[in-house]
Design a protein around this motif. Structure first.
Motif, PDB file in Angstrom:
ATOM      1  N   LEU A 262       1.786   8.487  -7.912  1.00  0.00           N
ATOM      2  CA  LEU A 262       3.173   7.606  -8.442  1.00  0.00           C
ATOM      3  C   LEU A 262       3.788   7.357  -9.258  1.00  0.00           C
ATOM      4  O   LEU A 262       4.161   7.213  -9.702  1.00  0.00           O
ATOM      5  CB  LEU A 262       1.821   6.023  -8.207  1.00  0.00           C
ATOM      6  CG  LEU A 262       1.558   5.726  -6.399  1.00  0.00           C
ATOM      7  CD1 LEU A 262       0.191   4.788  -6.513  1.00  0.00           C
ATOM      8  CD2 LEU A 262       2.730   5.168  -5.949  1.00  0.00           C
TER       9      LEU A 262
ATOM     10  N   ALA B  62       3.455   2.513   0.322  1.00  0.00           N
ATOM     11  CA  ALA B  62       2.991   2.927   1.368  1.00  0.00           C
ATOM     12  C   ALA B  62       2.184   4.432   1.016  1.00  0.00           C
ATOM     13  O   ALA B  62       0.915   3.948   1.200  1.00  0.00           O
ATOM     14  CB  ALA B  62       3.743   4.075   1.954  1.00  0.00           C
ATOM     15  N   ILE B  63       2.874   4.885  -0.408  1.00  0.00           N
ATOM     16  CA  ILE B  63       1.311   5.661  -0.845  1.00  0.00           C
ATOM     17  C   ILE B  63       0.233   4.559  -1.532  1.00  0.00           C
ATOM     18  O   ILE B  63      -2.037   4.651  -1.278  1.00  0.00           O
ATOM     19  CB  ILE B  63       1.633   6.110  -2.342  1.00  0.00           C
ATOM     20  CG1 ILE B  63       2.308   7.154  -2.162  1.00  0.00           C
ATOM     21  CG2 ILE B  63       1.040   6.743  -2.961  1.00  0.00           C
ATOM     22  CD1 ILE B  63       3.356   7.971  -2.796  1.00  0.00           C
TER      23      ILE B  63
ATOM     24  N   GLY C 277      13.686   2.059  -1.813  1.00  0.00           N
ATOM     25  CA  GLY C 277      13.287   3.196  -0.877  1.00  0.00           C
ATOM     26  C   GLY C 277      12.129   3.341  -2.132  1.00  0.00           C
ATOM     27  O   GLY C 277      11.122   3.749  -1.464  1.00  0.00           O
ATOM     28  N   ILE C 278      11.881   3.454  -3.496  1.00  0.00           N
ATOM     29  CA  ILE C 278      10.865   3.239  -4.003  1.00  0.00           C
ATOM     30  C   ILE C 278       9.556   2.273  -3.600  1.00  0.00           C
ATOM     31  O   ILE C 278       8.841   2.644  -3.856  1.00  0.00           O
ATOM     32  CB  ILE C 278      11.935   3.872  -5.680  1.00  0.00           C
ATOM     33  CG1 ILE C 278      12.717   4.735  -5.990  1.00  0.00           C
ATOM     34  CG2 ILE C 278      10.552   3.893  -6.666  1.00  0.00           C
ATOM     35  CD1 ILE C 278      12.127   6.334  -5.729  1.00  0.00           C
TER      36      ILE C 278
ATOM     37  N   GLY D  88       5.076  -2.437  -5.617  1.00  0.00           N
ATOM     38  CA  GLY D  88       5.754  -1.869  -5.173  1.00  0.00           C
ATOM     39  C   GLY D  88       6.931  -2.845  -4.459  1.00  0.00           C
ATOM     40  O   GLY D  88       8.242  -2.851  -4.335  1.00  0.00           O
TER      41      GLY D  88
ATOM     42  N   CYS E  82       9.415   1.551  -1.468  1.00  0.00           N
ATOM     43  CA  CYS E  82       8.820   0.900   0.071  1.00  0.00           C
ATOM     44  C   CYS E  82       8.122   2.321   0.204  1.00  0.00           C
ATOM     45  O   CYS E  82       6.719   2.397   0.662  1.00  0.00           O
ATOM     46  CB  CYS E  82       9.270   1.364   1.494  1.00  0.00           C
ATOM     47  SG  CYS E  82      11.140   0.113   1.171  1.00  0.00           S
ATOM     48  N   LEU E  83       7.777   3.530  -0.680  1.00  0.00           N
ATOM     49  CA  LEU E  83       7.038   4.643  -0.889  1.00  0.00           C
ATOM     50  C   LEU E  83       5.698   4.189  -1.167  1.00  0.00           C
ATOM     51  O   LEU E  83       4.359   4.525  -1.091  1.00  0.00           O
ATOM     52  CB  LEU E  83       7.944   5.570  -1.936  1.00  0.00           C
ATOM     53  CG  LEU E  83       7.469   6.849  -1.996  1.00  0.00           C
ATOM     54  CD1 LEU E  83       6.558   7.569  -0.724  1.00  0.00           C
ATOM     55  CD2 LEU E  83       8.663   7.659  -2.320  1.00  0.00           C
ATOM     56  N   VAL E  84       6.627   3.316  -2.931  1.00  0.00           N
ATOM     57  CA  VAL E  84       4.918   2.701  -3.887  1.00  0.00           C
ATOM     58  C   VAL E  84       3.821   2.138  -2.750  1.00  0.00           C
ATOM     59  O   VAL E  84       2.828   2.389  -2.407  1.00  0.00           O
ATOM     60  CB  VAL E  84       5.549   2.151  -5.117  1.00  0.00           C
ATOM     61  CG1 VAL E  84       4.992   1.233  -5.372  1.00  0.00           C
ATOM     62  CG2 VAL E  84       6.704   3.054  -5.852  1.00  0.00           C
TER      63      VAL E  84
ATOM     64  N   ILE F 140       6.383   9.234  -9.619  1.00  0.00           N
ATOM     65  CA  ILE F 140       6.913   7.839  -8.348  1.00  0.00           C
ATOM     66  C   ILE F 140       8.125   7.392  -9.228  1.00  0.00           C
ATOM     67  O   ILE F 140       9.190   6.428  -9.713  1.00  0.00           O
ATOM     68  CB  ILE F 140       7.217   7.943  -7.212  1.00  0.00           C
ATOM     69  CG1 ILE F 140       6.795   8.267  -6.303  1.00  0.00           C
ATOM     70  CG2 ILE F 140       7.367   6.128  -7.609  1.00  0.00           C
ATOM     71  CD1 ILE F 140       5.737   8.211  -4.927  1.00  0.00           C
TER      72      ILE F 140
END
Length: 159
Positions: free
Chosen positions: A102, A81-82, A74-75, A15, A77-79, A105
């Protein structure tokens, strides 16, 4: 615990790399210097951006790769967070679900520079030669690690 620490660390690192590659490691085309643009050009440019996502003027143009880099932030940050959720989750079925998310994503992360937004049309631009291949490779790596984690967790929960 060992799997949670290793897999979440790998996801968090991927990420961070998804964020860093288009911004700093293999950066996309720079943003034009809009501060020096005349006010008339800025007003016209803002209406152009609203219509098609580009600034068309004699002084600068916001390229598609700029928006690709923003979407990949954004992607990434999402990775991250997960990946953090994978670390704190103790239930294997929840971790399987997060790993499936994931994997999905990762497909989105690969589609942004290739299909959804894209990069500059000129094949010699640094975004085509550096950022796009790096983001596709990182997305592929993310997909592979997620699938391996899904397989491992499924095998472990069956035992």
């Amino acid at each position: 615990m060992k799997n949670r620490l290793i897999s979440s660390s790998i996801f968090i690192i991927i990420g961070v790399l998804i964020i860093l590659f288009p911004l700093y490691i293999l950066p996309v085309c720079p943003l034009p210097d809009v501060v020096s643009m005349p006010v008339d050009t800025l007003n016209h440019a803002s209406s152009e951006v609203a219509h098609n996502g580009h600034i068309h003027s004699g002084t600068g143009k916001i390229m598609k790769c700029f928006w690709t880099a923003r979407a990949e932030i954004g992607i990434g940050c999402l990775v991250i967070a997960i990946g953090a959720l994978l670390l704190i989750s103790r239930i294997a079925f929840v971790r399987v679900g997060l790993s499936i998310a994931l994997a999905c994503i990762s497909l989105l992360a690969a589609a942004i520079p290739t299909i959804l937004i894209g990069v500059c049309g000129n094949e010699m631009m640094r975004c085509n030669m550096g950022s796009k291949p790096a983001l596709v490779l990182l997305s592929g790596l993310l997909f592979i690690v997620a699938v391996i984690n899904i397989y491992y967790l499924n095998k472990r929960t069956k035992n």
